[in-house]
Scaffold this active site. Structure first.
Site, short mmCIF file in Angstrom:
data_model
loop_
_atom_site.label_atom_id
_atom_site.label_comp_id
_atom_site.label_asym_id
_atom_site.label_seq_id
_atom_site.Cartn_x
_atom_site.Cartn_y
_atom_site.Cartn_z
N SER A 1 14.38 -0.76 9.94
CA SER A 1 14.43 -2.18 9.64
C SER A 1 14.54 -2.93 10.96
CB SER A 1 15.61 -2.48 8.71
OG SER A 1 15.59 -3.84 8.31
N TYR B 1 7.65 -10.70 8.21
CA TYR B 1 8.28 -9.58 8.91
C TYR B 1 9.74 -9.45 8.50
CZ TYR B 1 9.65 -6.61 12.89
OH TYR B 1 10.12 -5.59 13.67
#
Length: 334
Positions: free
Chosen positions: A158, A173
């Site tokens: 992540s 994103y």
């Protein structure tokens, strides 16, 4: 040869041609893993393709005495994800670890971001992570039901943009990265029955193609000094999560230089309560009592030490500059 922490483990690493993924591939191989280096060799925005990118990492691993093969499928391709899992099985006979590192960026303000640009980022970051885990999980379930009780592991990736400080112009994103963290917990709960652990690393301020334009990222310490921004700092943490002896599952670990922090995700804060339904007027009065975070102040605090930002005014100027740049680079209303 000395024993490595990953001896005997077969590892598929996506996005392993450059940046964090490349450093992970080299580190895992040095620790004894047999590695599938997946990377289609695309640009930061996902366009193009160059098979030599993955091949170069494989050559480097083999030159150092390790074992590796290249795969150039895209994680956004459902059957491409299946092919890369099958490539590990054909080459090395099994698959013990998946490291999901592939990502792209399309940075633009929400008023200019197109549907295609949003979908492309989500397809790689979120759907791609799911697709690779899904095909690996089917193999692992079959092996478990056949009596194979071997530790398996997923290491997702992540970002601070999504978990701690979602950045302006990164709607897709940030959303994709937050989704990966949530999916990590779901995976841990579901796949544990098959002996699969699922964790996530969240690099913060690592020097890669995606971050080189951030002020201060190009500065490197003197030779021989530890470089906290080097992507190699992420690899040992990912490798630990991939070891058979690691007990962790369902965890999201932020990594910044030499610091590793356990994240707790969205958590309940202060609240107001009434026995019965609220009116709008009642809420207007009571909600003012609740302490809330100002997103500008939170972002300034998260980035201030690294970027030298001072206060809301300068941060707003930076946000405006990013949005203006996105408009000039071709944002459309479509």
């Amino acid at each position: 040869m000395d024993m490595g922490s990953l001896d005997g483990r077969v590892v598929l690493i996506t996005g392993a041609g450059r940046g964090i993924g490349r450093e992970e591939a080299l580190f895992f191989a040095a620790e004894g893993a047999r590695v599938v280096v997946n990377d289609p060799g695309v640009a930061v925005d996902g366009t193009g393709g160059d098979p030599s990118v993955a091949a170069a990492v494989v050559e480097e691993i083999v030159a150092r005495g390790g074992q590796a093969i290249a795969n150039t499928d895209s994680v956004a391709d459902w059957h491409g994800a299946q092919r890369m899992v099958n490539a590990a099985l054909r080459a090395f006979g099994d698959l013990h670890v998946v490291v999901n590192n592939a990502t792209i960026e399309r940075n633009r303000g929400m008023a200019d971001l197109t549907e295609e640009e949003f979908d492309d980022v989500i397809a790689v970051k979120l759907k791609g992570t799911f697709a690779v885990v899904r095909w690996a999980a089917r193999h692992w379930r079959e092996r478990f039901e056949a009596g194979d009780r071997v530790d398996r592991a997923v290491v997702n990736t992540s970002s601070g943009s999504g978990l701690l400080n979602p950045l302006p112009t990164q709607a897709s994103y940030a959303a994709g990265n937050a989704g990966v963290a949530a999916m990590t917990v779901v995976g841990a709960l579901e796949l544990g029955r098959y002996g699969v652990r699922v964790n996530c690393v969240s690099p913060s301020m690592a020097r890669t193609r995606l971050t080189l334009q951030v002020p201060g990222m190009r500065e490197e310490p003197p030779a021989g000094r530890f470089d906290p921004l080097h992507p190699a700092a992420i690899a040992p943490v990912a490798a630990y999560l991939a070891t058979a002896a690691c007990p962790l599952t369902g965890q999201v670990l932020s990594v910044r230089g030499g610091s590793v922090t356990v994240n707790h995700g969205w958590s309940r804060g202060a609240h107001v309560h009434k026995d019965g339904p609220w009116t709008v007027g009642e809420l207007a009065g009571r909600v003012r009592e609740l302490p809330v975070d100002d997103p500008f102040e939170k972002l300034a605090d998260a980035l201030g030490g690294a970027l030298g930002l001072a206060g809301r005014t300068q941060l707003q100027q930076m946000v405006n500059a990013l949005l203006d740049q996105g408009e000039r680079s071709g944002g459309t209303p479509g």
